[in-house]
Write a protein that holds these residues in place. Sequence first.
Motif, mmCIF file in Angstrom:
data_model
loop_
_atom_site.group_PDB
_atom_site.id
_atom_site.type_symbol
_atom_site.label_atom_id
_atom_site.label_comp_id
_atom_site.label_asym_id
_atom_site.label_seq_id
_atom_site.Cartn_x
_atom_site.Cartn_y
_atom_site.Cartn_z
ATOM 1 N N UNK A 1 0.804 -1.220 0.000
ATOM 2 C CA UNK A 1 0.000 0.000 0.000
ATOM 3 C C UNK A 1 0.841 1.276 0.000
ATOM 4 N N UNK A 2 2.099 1.178 0.421
ATOM 5 C CA UNK A 2 2.940 2.375 0.507
ATOM 6 C C UNK A 2 3.205 2.993 -0.862
ATOM 7 N N UNK A 3 3.171 2.184 -1.950
ATOM 8 C CA UNK A 3 3.400 2.731 -3.301
ATOM 9 C C UNK A 3 2.347 3.792 -3.635
ATOM 10 N N UNK A 4 1.097 3.454 -3.346
ATOM 11 C CA UNK A 4 0.016 4.379 -3.698
ATOM 12 C C UNK A 4 -0.005 5.594 -2.764
ATOM 13 N N UNK A 5 0.401 5.386 -1.508
ATOM 14 C CA UNK A 5 0.425 6.510 -0.555
ATOM 15 C C UNK A 5 1.405 7.583 -1.012
ATOM 16 N N UNK A 6 2.643 7.198 -1.319
ATOM 17 C CA UNK A 6 3.639 8.186 -1.742
ATOM 18 C C UNK A 6 3.309 8.787 -3.100
ATOM 19 N N UNK A 7 2.719 7.992 -3.973
ATOM 20 C CA UNK A 7 2.331 8.504 -5.293
ATOM 21 C C UNK A 7 1.297 9.616 -5.149
ATOM 22 N N UNK A 8 0.277 9.379 -4.348
ATOM 23 C CA UNK A 8 -0.776 10.389 -4.142
ATOM 24 C C UNK A 8 -0.251 11.610 -3.403
ATOM 25 N N UNK A 9 0.640 11.405 -2.463
ATOM 26 C CA UNK A 9 1.206 12.536 -1.716
ATOM 27 C C UNK A 9 1.932 13.509 -2.641
ATOM 28 N N UNK A 10 2.397 12.998 -3.771
ATOM 29 C CA UNK A 10 3.120 13.840 -4.727
ATOM 30 C C UNK A 10 2.273 14.210 -5.943
ATOM 31 N N UNK A 11 0.958 14.098 -5.788
ATOM 32 C CA UNK A 11 0.032 14.623 -6.785
ATOM 33 C C UNK A 11 -0.347 13.695 -7.914
ATOM 34 N N UNK A 12 0.160 12.474 -7.910
ATOM 35 C CA UNK A 12 -0.127 11.559 -9.023
ATOM 36 C C UNK A 12 -1.449 10.823 -8.823
#
Length: 361
Positions: free
Chosen positions: A112-123
């Motif tokens: 789940x961490x992949x999607x968390x960091x992706x969203x945190x950076x606007x993706x």
Amino acid sequence: MKLPKPNNINAQKYVAGMSYFKKKLARIKLSANESALGPSPKAKKEYIKVSKSFARYPDSDGNYLRENLGNKFKLDKNRIILGAGSDQIFELICKAYLKKGDEVIVPKFSFIIYRIYSRMNGAKVIYSKEDNFKVSVQDILKKVTRKTKIVFIANPNNPTGTYVSKKDLLYLRKKLRSNILLVVDDAYFEYVKQKDYSSALKLFSKFKNVVMTRTFSKIYGLAGLRVGWGYASKEIIDVLNKIKPPFNINSAALFAASAAVKDTAWLNKEIKHVNNWNKKIFNEFKKMKIETNKSYSNFLLVNFSKVKINSSKVFKLLAKAGILVRKMDVYGIKNSLRITIGKSEENRKLILKMKKILNVQ
């Protein structure tokens, strides 16, 4: 009084595997895919030795550990970056390469961490379908658009335990546009002995548009020290180093990890223990009619659809007995639990308690 207004961060909080149930510390923790046998005695010894100099800052570049990793895996140490766990490497990648409007593809049931960091950076996160909990390379390729920037894959995959063959992984990289970054997480690679499998490090060490990551939190038993690493082209590593925090790996982690990576005998002992118990638990669960796909990692994903009790009830009954496992609600995997392979006595107690819960001999 007006307070500073934070950015609107479109990301869920990561929920770690539980250590407590109803304020009581679990006697048997099988919820976080941690090492069954714990760290190498040599790593512990090094930790104690380093503790005499904790007043000093660590080496910000982690040269000693990078040299040891380079020697162990025959790599260029200048293409290695260290992180406070491999998840910090994912964070740095997302910070360096993503902006609002970009798209990131992750398998539907993936760390789940992949999607968390992706969203945190606007993706925007795009989910590829899986075939019986196995990553579908074809569906990843179908999801690619002109906005796709990164593809994340764990191989073997967490939380499903399945793997992508080296043939399919090479095919994926070949078919993706060259300016799409492929990130392959090797966190559990040591447990896979199948002939059609290869670690990302072996497959892509000469590629310029792939990042491979590894961790000391799983098989090496150093989860509490938080140390992981990544390997990529010099161009990518130079970019990540620009935003890497100084002193991000503490001295204890640097030296304990260096000792751990040299202790091949302890590593092989852990692999043998986990793979033997993987088969035993798989067979015992099969007898109980608990469904589980074949896992190539140090955990099993189990489903309770064919028994008369649901996963939520099983979780509570195990927890009351002091055995903590991982709920799969956050991953959207219905009526299922993820169970880490523990020490021999812990595994025996798990099997015995599961038999009592299901009322089978």
